[in-house]
Design a protein around this motif. Structure first.
Motif, PDB file in Angstrom:
ATOM      1  N   THR A   5       0.857  -1.166   0.000  1.00 28.15           N
ATOM      2  CA  THR A   5       0.000   0.000   0.000  1.00 28.15           C
ATOM      3  C   THR A   5       0.903   1.228   0.000  1.00 28.15           C
ATOM      4  O   THR A   5       2.115   1.133   0.235  1.00 28.15           O
ATOM      5  N   ASP A   6       0.311   2.408  -0.257  1.00 26.24           N
ATOM      6  CA  ASP A   6       1.100   3.630  -0.248  1.00 26.24           C
ATOM      7  C   ASP A   6       1.789   3.825   1.089  1.00 26.24           C
ATOM      8  O   ASP A   6       2.969   4.204   1.157  1.00 26.24           O
ATOM      9  N   THR A   7       1.059   3.556   2.171  1.00 26.30           N
ATOM     10  CA  THR A   7       1.629   3.730   3.507  1.00 26.30           C
ATOM     11  C   THR A   7       2.793   2.780   3.739  1.00 26.30           C
ATOM     12  O   THR A   7       3.845   3.165   4.266  1.00 26.30           O
ATOM     13  N   GLY A  28       8.238  11.138   5.770  1.00 24.67           N
ATOM     14  CA  GLY A  28       7.758  11.343   4.409  1.00 24.67           C
ATOM     15  C   GLY A  28       6.329  10.887   4.222  1.00 24.67           C
ATOM     16  O   GLY A  28       5.719  10.289   5.118  1.00 24.67           O
ATOM     17  N   GLY A  29       5.802  11.160   3.044  1.00 25.58           N
ATOM     18  CA  GLY A  29       4.441  10.771   2.722  1.00 25.58           C
ATOM     19  C   GLY A  29       4.138  10.996   1.263  1.00 25.58           C
ATOM     20  O   GLY A  29       4.937  11.593   0.529  1.00 25.58           O
ATOM     21  N   LEU A  30       2.973  10.517   0.842  1.00 33.71           N
ATOM     22  CA  LEU A  30       2.534  10.656  -0.539  1.00 33.71           C
ATOM     23  C   LEU A  30       1.298  11.543  -0.616  1.00 33.71           C
ATOM     24  O   LEU A  30       0.576  11.725   0.370  1.00 33.71           O
ATOM     25  N   GLU A  31       1.077  12.067  -1.807  1.00 35.72           N
ATOM     26  CA  GLU A  31      -0.101  12.895  -2.060  1.00 35.72           C
ATOM     27  C   GLU A  31      -1.361  12.034  -1.996  1.00 35.72           C
ATOM     28  O   GLU A  31      -1.390  10.914  -2.491  1.00 35.72           O
ATOM     29  N   ARG A  32      -2.407  12.586  -1.403  1.00 37.87           N
ATOM     30  CA  ARG A  32      -3.691  11.886  -1.346  1.00 37.87           C
ATOM     31  C   ARG A  32      -4.708  12.593  -2.232  1.00 37.87           C
ATOM     32  O   ARG A  32      -4.376  13.524  -2.958  1.00 37.87           O
ATOM     33  N   ASP A  33      -5.948  12.157  -2.153  1.00 34.56           N
ATOM     34  CA  ASP A  33      -6.988  12.685  -3.033  1.00 34.56           C
ATOM     35  C   ASP A  33      -7.215  14.181  -2.849  1.00 34.56           C
ATOM     36  O   ASP A  33      -7.694  14.853  -3.765  1.00 34.56           O
ATOM     37  N   ASP A  34      -6.883  14.707  -1.682  1.00 35.22           N
ATOM     38  CA  ASP A  34      -7.089  16.140  -1.452  1.00 35.22           C
ATOM     39  C   ASP A  34      -5.973  16.997  -2.034  1.00 35.22           C
ATOM     40  O   ASP A  34      -5.973  18.218  -1.898  1.00 35.22           O
ATOM     41  N   GLY A  35      -4.989  16.347  -2.690  1.00 34.52           N
ATOM     42  CA  GLY A  35      -3.899  17.089  -3.321  1.00 34.52           C
ATOM     43  C   GLY A  35      -2.766  17.448  -2.386  1.00 34.52           C
ATOM     44  O   GLY A  35      -1.768  18.027  -2.813  1.00 34.52           O
ATOM     45  N   ASN A 107       6.479  10.453 -13.504  1.00 35.49           N
ATOM     46  CA  ASN A 107       6.019  10.928 -14.814  1.00 35.49           C
ATOM     47  C   ASN A 107       5.844  12.447 -14.847  1.00 35.49           C
ATOM     48  O   ASN A 107       4.847  12.971 -15.340  1.00 35.49           O
ATOM     49  N   GLY A 108       6.833  13.141 -14.290  1.00 33.16           N
ATOM     50  CA  GLY A 108       6.850  14.593 -14.362  1.00 33.16           C
ATOM     51  C   GLY A 108       5.982  15.295 -13.342  1.00 33.16           C
ATOM     52  O   GLY A 108       5.882  16.532 -13.369  1.00 33.16           O
ATOM     53  N   ARG A 109       5.375  14.565 -12.416  1.00 32.68           N
ATOM     54  CA  ARG A 109       4.504  15.183 -11.416  1.00 32.68           C
ATOM     55  C   ARG A 109       4.955  14.808 -10.013  1.00 32.68           C
ATOM     56  O   ARG A 109       5.321  13.671  -9.754  1.00 32.68           O
ATOM     57  N   SER A 110       4.963  15.792  -9.120  1.00 33.91           N
ATOM     58  CA  SER A 110       5.339  15.540  -7.730  1.00 33.91           C
ATOM     59  C   SER A 110       4.225  14.774  -7.035  1.00 33.91           C
ATOM     60  O   SER A 110       3.082  15.220  -7.008  1.00 33.91           O
ATOM     61  N   ARG A 111       4.588  13.626  -6.458  1.00 30.31           N
ATOM     62  CA  ARG A 111       3.584  12.764  -5.833  1.00 30.31           C
ATOM     63  C   ARG A 111       3.799  12.595  -4.342  1.00 30.31           C
ATOM     64  O   ARG A 111       2.981  11.969  -3.664  1.00 30.31           O
ATOM     65  N   GLY A 112       4.895  13.122  -3.823  1.00 33.30           N
ATOM     66  CA  GLY A 112       5.158  12.975  -2.402  1.00 33.30           C
ATOM     67  C   GLY A 112       6.452  13.665  -2.035  1.00 33.30           C
ATOM     68  O   GLY A 112       7.095  14.318  -2.857  1.00 33.30           O
ATOM     69  N   ILE A 113       6.837  13.520  -0.757  1.00 31.90           N
ATOM     70  CA  ILE A 113       8.045  14.160  -0.250  1.00 31.90           C
ATOM     71  C   ILE A 113       8.751  13.226   0.728  1.00 31.90           C
ATOM     72  O   ILE A 113       8.108  12.534   1.519  1.00 31.90           O
ATOM     73  N   VAL A 114      10.076  13.218   0.656  1.00 33.82           N
ATOM     74  CA  VAL A 114      10.915  12.574   1.657  1.00 33.82           C
ATOM     75  C   VAL A 114      11.714  13.674   2.351  1.00 33.82           C
ATOM     76  O   VAL A 114      12.337  14.499   1.683  1.00 33.82           O
ATOM     77  N   TYR A 115      11.648  13.702   3.668  1.00 28.51           N
ATOM     78  CA  TYR A 115      12.355  14.718   4.454  1.00 28.51           C
ATOM     79  C   TYR A 115      13.476  14.081   5.276  1.00 28.51           C
ATOM     80  O   TYR A 115      13.330  12.965   5.787  1.00 28.51           O
TER      81      TYR A 115
END
Length: 280
Positions: A5-7, A28-35, A107-115
């Motif tokens: 899963t994403d988590t 870190g985390g990934l983008e969800r449906d709320d953007g 694919n050219g779009r930011s989908r999450g962040i690692v800190y």
């Protein structure tokens, strides 16, 4: 087929990065449906201030990294300019002084962040930041492969009748490309999951009117790679280029596959492998 899963995917990346980096705090985390990016994995934190952090595009250091699609570094986070300080309560609450944010680009779009963060200021060079870049790339690769696999499998969903010739050929090209992708992936778990999808593609392609061939044959991954390319009409030289092998090595794999399948030609080997469900 086991699928993270994403988590779970982010948790694995954060745990691996925590062992590899000199930064004491990793999250870190990934983008969800709320953007927005929802931080779902944290390692090394001394407080609970980062828990539940939600980062919006353009806000804070991570939000800036997402918009700019490049890593952002704040050596002195408290006085950093060029970013908003929407998340000071979380970051400064943890006592973080130096913070590195690396976007996960798919694919050219930011989908999450690692800190990566540290409680004391200090220089951050290539060697220090490289593990964070690798972690973000690993997550991006997993997401990209997963989404491409899902797209291709859904495109070839069984309709109760045999696939049209054009769709069958497209499926075979997709299968060969997946074999090539799997060969270039270093993560054994990801290779196993790709292999499971390949078997689904092979099963989808088999026409119900064609009797299955029962063979007690086990082809090696590379023998399957070579046969998959042969099925597309590729020459040994073309296969060698596609799989980053020497032409003589390709010939050896092909001969071994032909011997196992008791086939006198590459065409016969491909036909038997298809009837046995080894190839689409």
């Amino acid at each position: 087929m086991e699928t993270y899963t994403d988590t779970q995917l982010v948790s694995r990346a954060v745990a691996d990065l925590s062992r590899q980096t000199r930064f004491p705090v990793v999250f870190g985390g990934l983008e969800r449906d709320d953007g927005a990016v929802h931080v779902s994995a944290i390692s090394g934190a001394r407080t609970h201030s980062i828990e539940g952090l939600v980062v919006h595009a353009g806000r804070g250091l991570g939000g800036a990294a997402m918009i700019e699609k490049r890593p952002r570094l704040a050596l002195e986070y408290r006085t950093a300019r060029g970013i908003t300080h929407d998340y000071d309560r979380a970051i400064l609450g943890e006592g973080i002084s130096t913070l590195l944010a690396v976007p996960i680009i798919v694919n050219g779009r930011s989908r999450g962040i690692v800190y990566c963060g540290s409680w004391t200021p200090g220089p951050v060079g290539d060697l220090v930041s490289r593990p964070a870049f690798r972690a973000a790339d690993m997550v991006a690769t997993e997401l990209r492969v997963r989404e491409e696999v899902e797209r291709r499998v859904s495109a070839f969903a069984p309709s109760g009748a045999g696939l049209p010739a054009a769709a069958q050929e497209d499926l075979r090209e997709s299968y060969a490309e997946l074999r090539s992708i799997a060969a270039s992936v270093s993560d054994a778990g990801l290779r196993d999951r790709i292999a499971a999808v390949e078997r689904r593609l092979a099963a989808i392609s088999r026409e119900s009117s064609e009797p299955a061939l029962t063979l007690e044959v086990s082809l090696s991954p590379r023998e399957l790679d070579v046969l998959a390319c042969c099925a597309l009409g590729a020459t040994n030289a073309e296969i060698a280029t596609s799989l980053s092998l020497k032409e003589g090595t390709v010939k050896s794999y092909l001969q071994a596959a032909m011997a196992k399948l008791d086939a006198s030609t590459r065409h016969a080997a491909v036909t038997k492998a298809r009837r046995a469900g080894l190839l689409p």
